[in-house]
Design a protein around this motif. Structure first.
Motif, PDB file in Angstrom:
ATOM      1  N   SER A   1     -44.104  32.964 -10.387  1.00  0.00           N
ATOM      2  CA  SER A   1     -44.162  31.583 -10.853  1.00  0.00           C
ATOM      3  C   SER A   1     -43.916  30.641  -9.679  1.00  0.00           C
ATOM      4  N   THR A   2     -44.620  29.522  -9.672  1.00  0.00           N
ATOM      5  CA  THR A   2     -44.438  28.555  -8.581  1.00  0.00           C
ATOM      6  C   THR A   2     -43.062  27.911  -8.615  1.00  0.00           C
ATOM      7  N   ILE A   3     -42.321  28.078  -9.706  1.00  0.00           N
ATOM      8  CA  ILE A   3     -40.977  27.511  -9.791  1.00  0.00           C
ATOM      9  C   ILE A   3     -40.059  28.138  -8.752  1.00  0.00           C
ATOM     10  N   TYR A   4     -40.260  29.430  -8.466  1.00  0.00           N
ATOM     11  CA  TYR A   4     -39.314  30.111  -7.585  1.00  0.00           C
ATOM     12  C   TYR A   4     -39.947  31.011  -6.528  1.00  0.00           C
ATOM     13  N   ALA A   5     -41.223  31.330  -6.608  1.00  0.00           N
ATOM     14  CA  ALA A   5     -41.810  32.270  -5.637  1.00  0.00           C
ATOM     15  C   ALA A   5     -41.913  31.631  -4.260  1.00  0.00           C
TER      16      ALA A   5
ATOM     17  N   CYS B   1     -39.239  40.685 -14.756  1.00  0.00           N
ATOM     18  CA  CYS B   1     -39.621  39.831 -15.880  1.00  0.00           C
ATOM     19  C   CYS B   1     -40.672  40.488 -16.759  1.00  0.00           C
ATOM     20  N   ASP B   2     -41.109  39.738 -17.788  1.00  0.00           N
ATOM     21  CA  ASP B   2     -42.098  40.274 -18.727  1.00  0.00           C
ATOM     22  C   ASP B   2     -43.045  39.182 -19.209  1.00  0.00           C
ATOM     23  N   HIS B   3     -44.316  39.321 -18.892  1.00  0.00           N
ATOM     24  CA  HIS B   3     -45.399  38.592 -19.549  1.00  0.00           C
ATOM     25  C   HIS B   3     -46.586  39.528 -19.625  1.00  0.00           C
ATOM     26  N   VAL B   4     -47.307  39.485 -20.739  1.00  0.00           N
ATOM     27  CA  VAL B   4     -48.462  40.356 -20.927  1.00  0.00           C
ATOM     28  C   VAL B   4     -49.721  39.745 -20.323  1.00  0.00           C
ATOM     29  N   ALA B   5     -49.962  38.468 -20.598  1.00  0.00           N
ATOM     30  CA  ALA B   5     -51.161  37.796 -20.092  1.00  0.00           C
ATOM     31  C   ALA B   5     -50.914  36.296 -20.090  1.00  0.00           C
ATOM     32  N   ILE B   6     -51.316  35.638 -19.011  1.00  0.00           N
ATOM     33  CA  ILE B   6     -51.071  34.211 -18.852  1.00  0.00           C
ATOM     34  C   ILE B   6     -52.360  33.439 -19.142  1.00  0.00           C
ATOM     35  N   PRO B   7     -52.318  32.474 -20.047  1.00  0.00           N
ATOM     36  CA  PRO B   7     -53.525  31.702 -20.331  1.00  0.00           C
ATOM     37  C   PRO B   7     -53.921  30.821 -19.147  1.00  0.00           C
ATOM     38  N   ARG B   8     -55.202  30.533 -19.072  1.00  0.00           N
ATOM     39  CA  ARG B   8     -55.723  29.750 -17.949  1.00  0.00           C
ATOM     40  C   ARG B   8     -55.013  28.408 -17.791  1.00  0.00           C
ATOM     41  N   ARG B   9     -54.606  27.803 -18.912  1.00  0.00           N
ATOM     42  CA  ARG B   9     -53.968  26.491 -18.840  1.00  0.00           C
ATOM     43  C   ARG B   9     -52.624  26.526 -18.113  1.00  0.00           C
ATOM     44  N   LEU B  10     -51.995  27.686 -18.050  1.00  0.00           N
ATOM     45  CA  LEU B  10     -50.691  27.819 -17.401  1.00  0.00           C
ATOM     46  C   LEU B  10     -50.745  28.569 -16.074  1.00  0.00           C
ATOM     47  N   ALA B  11     -51.916  29.129 -15.744  1.00  0.00           N
ATOM     48  CA  ALA B  11     -51.996  30.042 -14.598  1.00  0.00           C
ATOM     49  C   ALA B  11     -51.669  29.366 -13.277  1.00  0.00           C
ATOM     50  N   SER B  12     -52.027  28.085 -13.115  1.00  0.00           N
ATOM     51  CA  SER B  12     -51.769  27.419 -11.833  1.00  0.00           C
ATOM     52  C   SER B  12     -50.279  27.260 -11.574  1.00  0.00           C
ATOM     53  N   ALA B  13     -49.474  27.139 -12.623  1.00  0.00           N
ATOM     54  CA  ALA B  13     -48.028  26.985 -12.460  1.00  0.00           C
ATOM     55  C   ALA B  13     -47.304  28.324 -12.522  1.00  0.00           C
ATOM     56  N   MET B  14     -47.678  29.153 -13.483  1.00  0.00           N
ATOM     57  CA  MET B  14     -46.965  30.418 -13.687  1.00  0.00           C
ATOM     58  C   MET B  14     -47.527  31.553 -12.853  1.00  0.00           C
ATOM     59  N   SER B  15     -48.751  31.439 -12.389  1.00  0.00           N
ATOM     60  CA  SER B  15     -49.530  32.499 -11.769  1.00  0.00           C
ATOM     61  C   SER B  15     -49.805  33.599 -12.797  1.00  0.00           C
ATOM     62  N   THR B  16     -50.628  34.539 -12.442  1.00  0.00           N
ATOM     63  CA  THR B  16     -50.893  35.672 -13.333  1.00  0.00           C
ATOM     64  C   THR B  16     -50.250  36.955 -12.808  1.00  0.00           C
ATOM     65  N   VAL B  17     -49.404  36.833 -11.784  1.00  0.00           N
ATOM     66  CA  VAL B  17     -48.712  38.005 -11.229  1.00  0.00           C
ATOM     67  C   VAL B  17     -47.420  38.232 -11.996  1.00  0.00           C
TER      68      VAL B  17
END
Length: 323
Positions: A23-27, A57-73
């Motif tokens: 996530s761009t918050i902390y990476a 952490c745990d996420h299964v899949a990140i929607p496109r609307r959030l990918a720029s902030a959360m990333s998909t990694v």
């Protein structure tokens, strides 16, 4: 070890690993090009430095609307912790947090029981409600009921991760009996830490958890949150409720501000605590005075090497002063 998942005595310190979630918050910038070798080297450094746990952490899949902030990694927590269990020896393995409502409890129990079995009893199961609507929708889980689902999932997981080969649970969302699962966890009771800082999450932690994982409450808010947590737990116990499935006090966690051991020669951010080990220890001891049992730390860094240097400096020079 206490049965809450931490070494006896206070305070303890742990870390959520880099690389495995970005996530761009902390990476940090260097993590984008990092991989498995970096993750393994950091996990080993964390263990060598005396940390109580490492977390993923745990996420299964990140929607496109959030990918720029959360990333998909977002590495899978069970696969990642199992890999790290094989390259470490003692450190506890924490899911911070597993969104267990996305999966049937018997599926989660099979995965996490196997992880605990393979690691020799090092699992701490951190759980949370989740916040990404699309993940729930695509997996057929009602996002609006995620809190109620998690409440029941914790109860179902208590049964499925307990000593019985054929666990039983009858509830609104899950119903099972007569279905056996082996291997059983190596631990007699897997510690369950509940994440979240909302009123509902705090109540869930008080009534169902062995531990509470604060989600970034600032220092000025933590004392009131901890007081409410303990009040809810004491009231439930006085009322005859089984709280946390444990007679021990709840393990209270906090996430510290970003750290940098020493005087940085680059911009580490105004919220970052930096300076001499004595000064950092003085600052972090305030968490213990609030009633915090374990502190999750994070370090600013520009490379894997700098991060490992920070981890080593913290373990050698800051941690011994926390007592």
């Amino acid at each position: 070890m206490s049965n809450q998942g931490l070494p006896d005595g206070r305070p303890a310190y742990g870390i959520q690993l880099p690389v495995q979630s970005q996530s761009t918050i902390y990476a940090e910038g260097w993590e984008a090009g990092a991989g498995v070798d970096d993750l393994v080297a950091i996990a080993r450094a964390v263990e060598d430095a005396g940390f109580a746990y490492l977390a993923v952490c745990d996420h299964v899949a990140i929607p496109r609307r959030l990918a720029s902030a959360m990333s998909t990694v977002w590495y899978d927590p069970v696969a990642t912790l199992a890999h790290l269990a094989a390259v470490t020896e003692r450190i506890r393995l924490l899911s911070h947090v597993a969104v267990v409502g996305l999966r049937h409890p018997l599926l989660s129990a099979k995965q996490y029981a196997t992880l605990d079995h393979l690691s020799g009893g090092r699992l701490i199961l951190g759980v949370g409600a989740g916040h990404v609507r699309e993940e729930f929708e695509v997996l057929g889980v009602d996002f609006g009921q995620r809190g109620a689902v998690l409440d029941e999932a914790v109860d179902a997981l208590r049964a499925a991760l307990g000593p019985d080969e054929f666990p039983t649970h009858h509830g609104k969302f899950y119903d099972f009996e007569g279905l056996g699962q082996r291997p059983r966890p190596a631990q007699e009771r897997v510690p369950v830490w509940v994440g979240g800082s909302s009123p509902a999450a705090l109540r869930r932690a008080a009534l169902k958890g062995d531990g509470w994982l604060s989600q970034g409450d600032p220092r000025d808010r933590l004392p009131s949150q901890i007081a409410r947590l303990r009040r809810l737990r004491e009231e439930a116990a006085r009322g005859g409720a089984a709280v946390g499935c444990s007679e021990e006090p709840i393990t209270v966690g906090a996430i510290a501000e970003p750290l940098y051991v020493g005087t940085p020669d680059w911009a580490v951010g105004r919220r970052t605590l930096s300076g001499a080990p004595e000064a950092l220890a003085d600052s972090l001891r305030a968490y213990g005075e609030m009633g915090v049992d374990q502190i999750q730390v994070r370090f600013r860094s520009r490379s894997r090497a700098e991060l490992i240097d920070q981890i080593q400096a913290f373990g050698a020079d800051v941690a011994p002063r926390l007592a």
